[in-house]
Design an enzyme around this catalytic site. Structure first.
Site, PDB file in Angstrom:
ATOM      1  N   HIS A 167       0.820  -1.209   0.000  1.00  0.00           N
ATOM      2  CA  HIS A 167       0.000   0.000   0.000  1.00  0.00           C
ATOM      3  C   HIS A 167       0.856   1.262   0.000  1.00  0.00           C
ATOM      4  O   HIS A 167       1.941   1.279   0.586  1.00  0.00           O
ATOM      5  CB  HIS A 167      -0.873   0.051   1.270  1.00  0.00           C
ATOM      6  N   CYS A 255      -3.957   1.286   9.364  1.00  0.00           N
ATOM      7  CA  CYS A 255      -4.959   0.337   8.832  1.00  0.00           C
ATOM      8  C   CYS A 255      -5.917  -0.165   9.891  1.00  0.00           C
ATOM      9  O   CYS A 255      -6.960  -0.719   9.555  1.00  0.00           O
ATOM     10  CB  CYS A 255      -4.331  -0.821   8.078  1.00  0.00           C
TER      11      CYS A 255
HETATM   12  C1  CIR Z   1      -3.763  -7.700   4.157  1.00  0.00           C
HETATM   13  O1  CIR Z   1      -2.852  -8.328   3.618  1.00  0.00           O
HETATM   14  O2  CIR Z   1      -4.682  -7.235   3.504  1.00  0.00           O
HETATM   15  C2  CIR Z   1      -3.746  -7.542   5.666  1.00  0.00           C
HETATM   16  N1  CIR Z   1      -3.139  -8.662   6.278  1.00  0.00           N
HETATM   17  C3  CIR Z   1      -3.008  -6.294   6.059  1.00  0.00           C
HETATM   18  C4  CIR Z   1      -3.724  -5.035   5.634  1.00  0.00           C
HETATM   19  C5  CIR Z   1      -2.969  -3.804   5.959  1.00  0.00           C
HETATM   20  N2  CIR Z   1      -3.708  -2.651   5.635  1.00  0.00           N
HETATM   21  C6  CIR Z   1      -3.187  -1.430   5.548  1.00  0.00           C
HETATM   22  O3  CIR Z   1      -1.996  -1.260   5.672  1.00  0.00           O
HETATM   23  N3  CIR Z   1      -4.008  -0.415   5.245  1.00  0.00           N
END
Ligand code: CIR
Length: 268
Positions: A167, A255
């Site tokens: 991201h 997140c």
């Molecule tokens: C994923 O791979 O989608 C989750 N384990 C981690 C999401 C992290 N989200 C973010 O940094 N906005």
């Protein structure tokens, strides 16, 4: 426009899923620990509460291992919000409960249709511009869907090419309205300077993801003490929060929450 970065009015969180052991992650360094994740999630919620944020915590779903990462499920721009269609197909069912909560908070929620994909971790707001990572999780159609909703709020969208990282906000976040924290290994700091921001280079791998709390306060991951020191040197009030277990599933500080600004302002 250039409204101020304001203290966060409310944040939507979701409990850590009982299915946390199955959370998506790029590196498997052994079994995930749901109890540790819950403790760290609780500490994060407390840190937001101490900063004066109204925190709402939605219940988890065992079938949604990544459901605590609410940032990815919607982009709140003011009265208008965009419900995302996450690039990670296993995460799409996470969107519905968040949308219901946003509607309850009075947001006008817009949808995006296939083949568009977008995750909120790719969207960084800086005043009236939304920088959006074109990534493995966010595609051109997703960026176009965001641009249509952004226009309703008088905002414009600027795509940012990403390399292999998941991201945009893993590479750059805001500490305050004029200061970005950047991981130079993931994004050229000159790009961010070109956005009119002062750059603090993160030293630790997850240090580039900090959470601006407004009024010069910033939340920094405890695993990034040198980055925290650099921000203190710039006069910011730094609070740290432990997130080591969350980071094991590629989670960052931003997140874990979906931030909603006070009327007339914005949050990062
Ligand atoms: C994923 O791979 O989608 C989750 N384990 C981690 C999401 C992290 N989200 C973010 O940094 N906005």
């Amino acid at each position: 426009m250039n409204e101020p970065l304001v203290p966060i009015r409310a944040a939507l969180l979701r409990e850590v899923s009982p299915g946390w052991a199955r959370a998506l992650r790029e590196d498997d360094d052994g079994p995930l620990d749901v109890d540790a994740a819950r403790r760290q999630h609780h500490a994060y919620a407390q840190a937001l509460l101490r900063a004066g944020v109204a925190v709402a915590v939605l219940p988890a779903d065992e079938r949604q291992p990544d459901c605590c990462f609410t940032e990815d499920t919607a982009v709140v721009l003011g009265r208008h919000a965009l419900a995302t269609r996450p690039g990670a197909a296993s995460r799409r069912a996470e969107v519905r409960p968040v949308v219901d909560a946003l509607v309850g908070l009075g947001c006008i929620v817009h949808r995006m249709a296939p083949p568009a994909t977008l995750e909120g971790g790719d969207v960084l707001r800086v005043a009236d511009v939304l920088y959006v990572g074109r990534s493995r999780r966010t595609n051109n159609a997703g960026i176009e869907a965001l641009a249509r909703v952004a226009a309703l709020e008088g905002l414009r969208v600027v795509p940012v090419e990403l390399g292999e990282q998941m991201h945009l906000k893993g590479a750059v976040t805001l500490a305050d309205a004029g200061t970005a924290v950047v991981d130079a290994a993931l994004l050229d700091p000159a790009v961010v300077e070109g956005w009119g921001l002062a750059v603090v280079e993160a030293v630790e791998p997850v240090g580039a993801n900090v959470l601006a709390l407004g009024r010069g306060r910033v939340l920094v991951p405890a695993v990034a003490p040198v980055t925290a020191h650099r921000l203190r040197e710039r006069g910011l009030t730094v609070r740290t929060v432990e997130g080591s277990e969350i980071h094991r599933a590629d989670g960052r500080l931003t997140c874990l929450s979906l931030r909603i600004p006070h009327a007339g302002g914005w949050c990062a």
